[in-house]
Design a protein around this motif. Sequence first.
Motif, mmCIF file in Angstrom:
data_model
loop_
_atom_site.group_PDB
_atom_site.id
_atom_site.type_symbol
_atom_site.label_atom_id
_atom_site.label_comp_id
_atom_site.label_asym_id
_atom_site.label_seq_id
_atom_site.Cartn_x
_atom_site.Cartn_y
_atom_site.Cartn_z
ATOM 1 N N ASP A 119 36.920 54.043 56.357
ATOM 2 C CA ASP A 119 37.934 54.034 55.298
ATOM 3 C C ASP A 119 38.101 55.394 54.643
ATOM 4 N N THR B 26 45.785 58.568 51.343
ATOM 5 C CA THR B 26 46.501 57.965 50.204
ATOM 6 C C THR B 26 46.338 58.851 48.974
ATOM 7 N N SER C 110 41.693 56.772 53.091
ATOM 8 C CA SER C 110 41.669 56.837 51.628
ATOM 9 C C SER C 110 41.988 58.257 51.165
ATOM 10 N N THR D 173 49.787 52.127 50.919
ATOM 11 C CA THR D 173 48.614 51.286 51.166
ATOM 12 C C THR D 173 48.244 51.486 52.641
ATOM 13 N N ARG E 131 35.872 54.706 50.334
ATOM 14 C CA ARG E 131 37.201 54.906 49.750
ATOM 15 C C ARG E 131 37.132 55.890 48.573
ATOM 16 N N TYR F 259 45.043 49.987 49.007
ATOM 17 C CA TYR F 259 44.402 49.944 50.320
ATOM 18 C C TYR F 259 44.326 48.495 50.771
#
Lengths: 370, 321
Positions: free
Chosen positions: A163, A170, A167, A292, A199, A274
């Motif tokens: 992740d 984003t 992350s 997301t 994340r 997410y």
Amino acid sequence: MSTFIKDYIDREVITRRKLLLAGAAGMATLAVPAVFGRGQARAALTDPAIAWSYRDRASAYWNAVVSGGEAFVESIGRSKSDMVNLISEGSSEKSLSDIKAFLSKTGGNCAIACDPNDSPNARPIVEAVQAAGGYISTIWNKTDDLHPWDFGDNYVSHMTWSDEQPSEQTARILFEAMGGKGGVVHLGGIAANNPAVERLAGLQNALKDFPDIELLDAQPADWDTTKAAELMSSFLTRYGDRITGVHCAADNIAYGVIEALRAEGITDMPIVAYDGNPEAVKLVMDGQLLATVFTNPYWGGGISAALAYHAAIGTFKPSEEPHEHREFYGPTVLITQKDAAEFKAQYLDATPEYDWTDFWGPSNGQIQYR
Amino acid sequence: MKMKLTRENIIRWAPALVLLGLVVLFAAINPAFLSQRNLARIALASTPPMMVALGVTFIIVMGSIDLSMEGAVSLCAVLFCLMFLKLGGSLGAGAWLAIPAILLCGAFFGWLTGMVHVRLQIPSFMASLAMGFVGTGAAVLVTGGDIVRIDDDVFRALLTWRILGFPLMVHIAALLVLLAWFIQNHTTLGRNFYAVGGGEELAHASGVNVHRVRLAGFALAGVFYAVAAIFQVARLGQAESVTGANLMFVAITSVVVGGVALWGGIGGVLNAVVGVLIVNVIGNGMVVIGLPNYLQDGLLGVLVIVAVVLSTDRRLVSFAK
């Protein structure tokens, strides 16, 4: 009252005895095929039984995983009900004992896809499957020292999702929307959960390239919408207008954040999330979320079952495959405002048709250990 | 009338003093804590657990316990959303009917818990815990694990429309506190709760139909859980099978911290109100003063123990169980 307690204890003692006896019987039946089965080099199985072992079907995530498994089973001309659901209910012990029961029922003529529920549980499961001559693919949970290639062909593959990278992506989208300056708060998952750690790490990676952005605070919201709403409103008291962007570790958290801001009349705060849940994708389309990330659990569920099954019937020989085909990351799809509508049409409004023999196409490289 | 500084008076006012002490402490560290907007935030966060705490107070005063609130709230929230959408999805278009309907559902669910407890003679602890699981399970069943969202601006005015700086639902909650207080002090049912809690056999001997009082208590609690569900939906705009999660801990802690005795007969609605405010002030205050998150859970536990020690008269109890 005292007779109630006495009856209760009596009853519990009896059921405990029954359980121990049943357990002993179960071990005995398990030992029998193992004695005869060991050493027999079974090249390939014919018509193996297929099972998926997972937590439960109540969450949207596992529902998608299992639907993918069922789609695979139907693709080989069997019916949905031919896939056996082994439901662990979040118990590692139940997960292991269900798999052992399934192995002894099928005599090892089986292909299993499985989330071992927690990392240490993967080893006993895989060893039991190997001893019985079955085939297994795992997802999410295994210890770092456990590798499919140490088990010959029987431990076919392990898939997990990293992740950190998505992350970070984003976070970059968020920072650019903030104009490269200002203050950001992070609302995370349960602090010790691996995805929560990754994340947050992704956010921190991105921060290095944006010196004018300050991470004001990062606190766990426990994947919970209500807790996220309360935490966000407390952040507003502490930091007020200094907050110009919000980085959420999950869609569920973002829903709470949006509502906490709505209560204050704030509707233009840049927020990223997410998980790629359908509701979150709609919020991206409406402009309430910037981005997301979708991990395609449907494909993950189908391909794990497919890998175990095709290894079992001899379509490919796992021990001849390179390491990146035995331990690999699952796909992650970044959903932004540009492509949300397209994503929705492709993944949510219609279920994509997957080629369940393209085992590694959408995967994301070999697992890296730190 | 001059109030004497007796032991009873101190204990009666202790929860309020604990609340005041916490407010002074947090405000001293970060003055923004006392800003009107932050007080509104605390009030808003307190609203759904307040309704649950009011409901469970009636049960605890009777000397029973109700742990079904998480399942009850989740199920009511999910059913409310589904009904709301079915009835047109807008308060003006007839969806208001979902509100009385869900209050009835809540009453029915509570009554059912009461029946399991009273008729099947299962201790309220076990009966209500089991019914809570039934509620959560039913919520999973009707939603299939999905989220149900409501996007009606009129309904969401409960959250977005502010009067005197506080959201509409805070004002409604205040009215419902008055209603609960009225039920407790000025109705036969309310007085009977205390009679049953103070001594069940004595109440029975005095002609109180204990079974009926218990059933009515659980049904009444169910109505308050349904109100909590409506507020929860108004606050978050959505319902799912975990909408009621955490409410059990918050509500039971609040009620006890507020000075309602778990053995029944002592305390009441106003204690529950103060208790909910204490728990939410702690939760908000810890973030507002910037306490590191790894200390927050531990400190919450310590503060809860301190609050209980200060606010309940344990001299009356021969042993704690």
